[in-house]
Structures are given as structure tokens and as C-alpha cells.
Design a protein around this motif. Structure first.
Motif, PDB file in Angstrom:
ATOM      1  N   ALA A  44       0.693  -1.245   0.020  1.00 21.39           N
ATOM      2  CA  ALA A  44      -0.019   0.023  -0.007  1.00 21.39           C
ATOM      3  C   ALA A  44       0.829   1.401   0.108  1.00 21.39           C
ATOM      4  O   ALA A  44       0.547   2.419  -0.629  1.00 21.39           O
ATOM      5  CB  ALA A  44      -1.109  -0.007   1.301  1.00 21.39           C
ATOM      6  N   GLU A  45       2.114   1.096   0.674  1.00 22.05           N
ATOM      7  CA  GLU A  45       2.813   2.253   0.573  1.00 22.05           C
ATOM      8  C   GLU A  45       3.178   2.991  -0.768  1.00 22.05           C
ATOM      9  O   GLU A  45       3.119   3.949  -0.972  1.00 22.05           O
ATOM     10  CB  GLU A  45       4.209   1.880   1.541  1.00 22.05           C
ATOM     11  CG  GLU A  45       5.048   3.090   2.145  1.00 22.05           C
ATOM     12  CD  GLU A  45       4.165   3.933   2.979  1.00 22.05           C
ATOM     13  OE1 GLU A  45       4.393   5.068   3.165  1.00 22.05           O
ATOM     14  OE2 GLU A  45       3.217   3.378   3.832  1.00 22.05           O
ATOM     15  N   ARG A  76       1.847   2.228  -3.314  1.00 22.80           N
ATOM     16  CA  ARG A  76       0.777   2.581  -4.193  1.00 22.80           C
ATOM     17  C   ARG A  76       0.245   4.185  -3.813  1.00 22.80           C
ATOM     18  O   ARG A  76      -0.498   4.913  -4.717  1.00 22.80           O
ATOM     19  CB  ARG A  76      -0.378   1.576  -3.840  1.00 22.80           C
ATOM     20  CG  ARG A  76      -0.146   0.195  -4.603  1.00 22.80           C
ATOM     21  CD  ARG A  76      -1.049  -0.829  -4.187  1.00 22.80           C
ATOM     22  NE  ARG A  76      -2.574  -0.703  -4.312  1.00 22.80           N
ATOM     23  CZ  ARG A  76      -3.048  -1.294  -5.401  1.00 22.80           C
ATOM     24  NH1 ARG A  76      -2.467  -1.868  -6.004  1.00 22.80           N
ATOM     25  NH2 ARG A  76      -4.457  -0.856  -5.360  1.00 22.80           N
ATOM     26  N   LYS A  77       0.281   4.386  -2.450  1.00 22.43           N
ATOM     27  CA  LYS A  77      -0.145   5.764  -1.857  1.00 22.43           C
ATOM     28  C   LYS A  77       0.664   6.704  -2.742  1.00 22.43           C
ATOM     29  O   LYS A  77       0.087   7.839  -3.185  1.00 22.43           O
ATOM     30  CB  LYS A  77       0.431   5.872  -0.573  1.00 22.43           C
ATOM     31  CG  LYS A  77      -0.562   5.504   0.390  1.00 22.43           C
ATOM     32  CD  LYS A  77      -0.353   6.113   1.718  1.00 22.43           C
ATOM     33  CE  LYS A  77       1.059   6.432   2.013  1.00 22.43           C
ATOM     34  NZ  LYS A  77       1.341   5.822   3.605  1.00 22.43           N
ATOM     35  N   LYS A  78       2.005   6.579  -3.044  1.00 20.58           N
ATOM     36  CA  LYS A  78       2.658   7.540  -3.903  1.00 20.58           C
ATOM     37  C   LYS A  78       2.106   7.774  -5.381  1.00 20.58           C
ATOM     38  O   LYS A  78       1.973   8.797  -5.852  1.00 20.58           O
ATOM     39  CB  LYS A  78       4.097   7.242  -4.124  1.00 20.58           C
ATOM     40  CG  LYS A  78       4.968   8.276  -4.560  1.00 20.58           C
ATOM     41  CD  LYS A  78       6.676   7.839  -4.689  1.00 20.58           C
ATOM     42  CE  LYS A  78       7.271   8.796  -5.674  1.00 20.58           C
ATOM     43  NZ  LYS A  78       8.475   8.215  -5.997  1.00 20.58           N
ATOM     44  N   ALA A  89      -1.139   9.527  -5.047  1.00 20.67           N
ATOM     45  CA  ALA A  89      -0.662  11.328  -4.867  1.00 20.67           C
ATOM     46  C   ALA A  89      -0.474  11.652  -6.151  1.00 20.67           C
ATOM     47  O   ALA A  89      -0.750  12.725  -6.523  1.00 20.67           O
ATOM     48  CB  ALA A  89       0.065  11.224  -4.003  1.00 20.67           C
ATOM     49  N   GLU A 101      -6.284  10.848   5.987  1.00 22.21           N
ATOM     50  CA  GLU A 101      -5.284   9.788   5.723  1.00 22.21           C
ATOM     51  C   GLU A 101      -4.110  10.296   6.485  1.00 22.21           C
ATOM     52  O   GLU A 101      -3.280   9.736   7.068  1.00 22.21           O
ATOM     53  CB  GLU A 101      -5.016   9.769   4.332  1.00 22.21           C
ATOM     54  CG  GLU A 101      -6.156   9.015   3.598  1.00 22.21           C
ATOM     55  CD  GLU A 101      -5.992   7.961   2.433  1.00 22.21           C
ATOM     56  OE1 GLU A 101      -4.738   7.681   2.449  1.00 22.21           O
ATOM     57  OE2 GLU A 101      -6.776   7.481   1.818  1.00 22.21           O
ATOM     58  N   GLU A 117      -1.566   8.522   9.264  1.00 18.73           N
ATOM     59  CA  GLU A 117      -0.250   8.412   9.145  1.00 18.73           C
ATOM     60  C   GLU A 117       0.731   8.713  10.328  1.00 18.73           C
ATOM     61  O   GLU A 117       1.337   8.286  10.807  1.00 18.73           O
ATOM     62  CB  GLU A 117       0.252   8.742   7.920  1.00 18.73           C
ATOM     63  CG  GLU A 117      -0.521   8.264   6.584  1.00 18.73           C
ATOM     64  CD  GLU A 117       0.337   6.914   6.079  1.00 18.73           C
ATOM     65  OE1 GLU A 117       1.404   6.683   6.384  1.00 18.73           O
ATOM     66  OE2 GLU A 117      -0.393   6.298   5.118  1.00 18.73           O
ATOM     67  N   LYS A 138      -1.306   2.257   6.173  1.00 17.18           N
ATOM     68  CA  LYS A 138      -2.307   1.780   5.208  1.00 17.18           C
ATOM     69  C   LYS A 138      -2.623   0.549   4.694  1.00 17.18           C
ATOM     70  O   LYS A 138      -1.475  -0.248   4.252  1.00 17.18           O
ATOM     71  CB  LYS A 138      -2.344   3.070   3.966  1.00 17.18           C
ATOM     72  CG  LYS A 138      -3.687   2.801   3.366  1.00 17.18           C
ATOM     73  CD  LYS A 138      -3.614   3.953   2.147  1.00 17.18           C
ATOM     74  CE  LYS A 138      -4.944   3.948   1.296  1.00 17.18           C
ATOM     75  NZ  LYS A 138      -5.014   4.958   0.200  1.00 17.18           N
ATOM     76  N   GLU A 195      -5.330  -1.735   1.695  1.00 21.23           N
ATOM     77  CA  GLU A 195      -6.455  -1.690   0.885  1.00 21.23           C
ATOM     78  C   GLU A 195      -7.108  -2.966   0.961  1.00 21.23           C
ATOM     79  O   GLU A 195      -6.524  -3.840   0.636  1.00 21.23           O
ATOM     80  CB  GLU A 195      -6.003  -1.145  -0.396  1.00 21.23           C
ATOM     81  CG  GLU A 195      -5.411   0.038  -0.704  1.00 21.23           C
ATOM     82  CD  GLU A 195      -4.879   0.271  -1.965  1.00 21.23           C
ATOM     83  OE1 GLU A 195      -5.391  -0.040  -3.152  1.00 21.23           O
ATOM     84  OE2 GLU A 195      -3.637   0.776  -2.227  1.00 21.23           O
ATOM     85  N   SER A 208      -7.576   1.918   6.706  1.00 18.86           N
ATOM     86  CA  SER A 208      -8.116   2.227   5.435  1.00 18.86           C
ATOM     87  C   SER A 208      -9.036   3.195   5.267  1.00 18.86           C
ATOM     88  O   SER A 208      -9.566   3.797   6.163  1.00 18.86           O
ATOM     89  CB  SER A 208      -8.764   0.670   4.994  1.00 18.86           C
ATOM     90  OG  SER A 208      -9.783   0.795   6.195  1.00 18.86           O
TER      91      SER A 208
END
Lengths: 272, 272
Positions: free
Chosen positions: A17-18, A20-22, A25, B28, B32, B38, B40, B101
Motif C-alpha cells: 500500500a505504501e 501505491r499511495k505515492k 498522490a 489519511e 499516518e 495503510k 487496501e 483504510s
């Protein structure tokens, strides 16, 4: 009793998920920088929306079902039909409109490596101007996101133009353009022998196929595109369409180096 | 033919998506900052997951259907069963685990103002420590998000403790605790007359109801909680449970001023 997850769906743990967050964003921030406004779409639509707006293939891939009151509904398989529904239901919104969305979609396909039944999709649309500038903004956004994620030089965006292809096929006296598109769409997925056989079926002569294959086989970097289109192919293609396409390619150079290629075998997404 | 959107679903246009982006980002980012990682989750699960992990009421609200191969599946109505499934299927993950999440959920309920069939939910869980510190982190995150969005003083977070309620009800010689909870859950939604009638049905005497009503009616600011619990109610409630609850309330003061209240009528989410 252990309940398993449903086939074709993935659990995303923090290690995955880490990064993917980037990606999320960077995608959203660049869409905003490019001047697109966010919309959020329902994840459920009437199946009829896809029956009227999408091709049969897409409808067959819909994650569709009947709700408790018997209505046929579907998890959204793509963005465009909903975006068009949203735009046309608000007469007060004046064009040009630049909208983006970034959310989950679902397709009931056989799960493959890297291709699950649930996935995220960034969608960016410009409604209003029929201008190569608008096309370039949408295509440039895709390239800018990939570059920002450090992928420059590791991907190609393949470009083609529907009107150029129409004129090219007509120059071979092909009348059923959509049938020809359906075969060309498979060009890079089947053998040359199979391709030739299918082209003969829809009326191509052996000589014409040889001529067409020369064009389909190339991936032309955009700074060689002018030469490509003023070469032998210029007699077979509509002058206005080529000129407009070359305008688009010229604008695209500003967005990403070495990422854009002309590829006349790319005829996807042409539900008719 | 105009295809309408499905009942209970909303189109979010840019004017509304804009402030929602801020709510999403603040939620979010604070999750953090509080040290949650996070995850999903799939948006589809086997209906059996909710049959075994959730109450009947939730299963009846599931947006569930049979997929093309006849399996009963459901759009996710809540996060917890999936989070637990994900955690238990990975024996290599060691506790404590702090996961959050932020995604869509769906419930097939009658749409009401502000309550649609599709909604976003931030979920934050701590697995491992049975400590008031962990409880305070989760509750404090909720308050911090609301405060960061400028809502300080405009909301209340109502707190109660299951073990305290167990001991309180037992002090009235009530044995079927879950039935009593079901009635208390309705306390602020029905008239006092109805409430009294229902409490009599499950075995409360008139005098006991009068005594209980005094406790249920209060919303006690947390800096008055010590006095509240050392008052008359102290004879009716478990000393260890009260002490732990007061520990939690003390820690919570660090997170948000004037937002937390003790409310013994809050017994929601107690599927048994």
C-alpha cells in the motif's frame, strides 16, 4: 471456519500500500496541476448504461447482477459512460469541461498475472474543444505521471488517429472499416500468417496486405513522424487528418522526451 | 434513451468533490501521523464472511448478490470482518498491528438525507495490546481529524464501556444482557414511555428503571467523570472496569478539549 477472499480480488498489505499511495498522490496532484477538476462517480450503474454506451465485449465483462428489487445493475467497468451521464444530466455546466476521477473499477474476466477483477483507473476527460491542444493535455498528463514516478525511458505511449486509419483503409478499397479495425486490433497478438489470412477474408489482396504490413509494423518516434507521413503513405491518407495529427505530435514533444511513438496498428477502444 | 443513476447513489461534481478532497487528505495524513499503516481491502467479499462475523441486522443490509458462477458475494458493508480476515491469513505479521483504510462501503438500506447506499469510511484498528492507550489512540484520531477540519466545539464523541454496562445491568439482577442492550440502544430514539414499557418486558422493576434512567440520561464531560463514577453508581459498577475507563478518559484529554462525554446509553455495535 475460515472464509477465503473472493477469486480475482487482492488484499493489499502495508508493504504494498505504501508505494501505491505515492502513485495515487502523484496521479491526482498532476491531474490537478493540469487543470482537471475531480469528480467522484458511483461504483454501481444500471447495466443498461453499458448496453447503450459500450460494446458487447465490455457488457460481457461486466460484474453485473440483479439487486433485491430485480433491477439489473453492474459494478462500474469503466469511467466514460458515467462521466457522459453526469455531464449530460447537468445542462447548467458550460464547456469546456476538464474532469478527472481516480477510483476502483471491476471486470468479470479470467484473473491473470497483474490483471485482477478489481483495479484502480485514473480517468481524465476534456469536453468541448475539438483541438489537438486538448488531446495533447490528456496524453501529456499520462506521460507526466509516468515520468514523475521515475519511469522515463521505460515505457512507450503508442499513438494513432482514427481519421487517418479510415482514409488509409479506404485507399485499399475497404468498405467495412469496423471489420478491418477488428483484425488490425489483433495484429500484435497473432502470427503474421493468421493476420494475412484474416485480412484476405475481409477482401484485402495479397499485394495490399504487404503494403499495409509495412505501415503497421513500424513504431515511429514522433520526431520522425513528419517524414513518415510525407513518405509513400501520404498518397493514401487524408491530408487534413495527417496535418492535425502532426500538430498534436508537435505539441506532445513538450511533455515527455522519447515516450511517444506513432503505431498504426493501435486501433483499440473502437466500439462502433 | 436517458439512463438514470441507480437509486441511493450520488454523482459528486467538482464543487462538492473539492471539500471532500480536503476531508480525505486530512483523514489519511492524520492516520499516518498517528502511526497507522495503510491497507487496501477488496470491495467484494463472500457473504459468508458477514454471516459468521457480523450480526443478522448487518447481513440483512448487505448489498449482496450471486456472481455468474452462483457464489453468494457482497459489496463490503463494513471494514472489520475483512481486516480480521487479512490479519488472520498472515501468520507472519507480528502484533502490535496498527492499520487504517479509507474506502467505499455499501449498504442496501432505505436512502435517507445524508445517508446513501454508498459511503466512505475511515477505519483504524490496533491489534495486540489490551490497553487504554491503544483505545485512546483510535478515539483520539477521530477527534483530531474533526478538530483539524475546524469542527472543534461542534461535535461530541460519546463514550461508554461494555464491562461497566455489564456490571451495571447485573446490579439490577438482569441476566439477559444482550436483550437489555438492544432496548438501551433505542433509548434516545423512542419516548420515555415506550422505553419504560420495553424495560418492564425484560424484567426491570419500576424503581430500578427510575434508577437506571438517571444514569442513561446524563452526558458527562470527561473531567467530571471521576465524580460521576465515584458517586452513587460506584456501588453498581465493577471497580476494575471503571478504573480502566477512567484511565482512558484521562489520556483522551490530551487529544481534544471539550469533545468527549461519557454516555451510558451508547451501546451500539454490539452484535453478539
Amino acid at each position: 471456519m475460515v472464509i477465503e477472499k473472493v477469486r480475482g480480488f487482492r488484499d493489499i498489505y502495508p508493504d504494498e500500500a505504501e508505494p501505491r499511495k505515492k502513485i495515487f498522490a502523484v496521479s491526482e496532484n498532476l491531474a490537478e496541476l493540469f487543470g482537471f477538476s475531480k469528480i467522484e462517480m458511483p461504483s454501481v450503474e444500471s447495466l443498461d448504461l453499458y448496453r447503450t454506451k459500450s460494446g458487447d465485449e465490455l457488457v460481457s465483462q461486466c460484474f453485473s447482477f440483479r439487486d433485491r428489487s430485480g433491477r439489473e445493475i453492474s459494478l462500474t467497468p469503466e469511467a466514460t459512460p458515467t462521466v457522459v451521464r453526469m455531464l449530460t444530466s447537468r445542462k447548467d455546466i458550460s464547456k469546456p469541461v476538464k474532469w478527472y476521477s481516480f477510483q476502483k473499477f471491476w471486470r468479470y474476466e479470467e484473473p491473470q498475472s497483474g490483471r485482477q477483477r478489481e483495479f484502480y483507473q485514473l480517468n481524465a476527460d476534456i469536453f468541448g474543444p475539438n483541438s489537438p491542444l486538448a488531446d495533447a493535455e490528456v496524453i501529456g498528463l499520462a506521460a507526466s505521471i509516468l515520468d514523475k514516478l521515475g519511469l522515463n525511458g521505460k515505457y512507450r505511449i503508442l499513438l494513432n488517429d482514427r481519421l487517418i486509419m479510415d482514409s488509409l483503409l479506404k485507399s485499399y478499397n475497404i468498405t467495412d472499416i469496423s471489420k478491418a479495425f477488428a483484425v488490425i486490433d489483433k495484429y500484435r497478438k497473432i502470427s503474421t500468417e493468421e493476420f494475412v489470412a484474416k485480412m484476405k477474408e475481409i477482401g484485402f489482396s495479397g499485394g495490399d496486405i504487404k503494403s499495409l504490413l509495412e505501415y503497421l509494423d513500424k513504431q515511429v518516434p514522433i520526431d520522425e513522424a513528419y517524414d513518415f507521413f510525407t513518405d509513400s503513405i501520404s498518397e493514401r491518407t487524408d491530408r487534413v487528418a495527417v496535418s492535425r495529427f502532426l500538430d498534436l505530435l508537435r505539441i506532445l514533444r513538450k511533455y515527455s522526451n522519447d515516450s511517444f511513438y506513432v503505431d498504426l496498428s493501435v486501433v483499440r477502444g473502437l466500439a462502433i
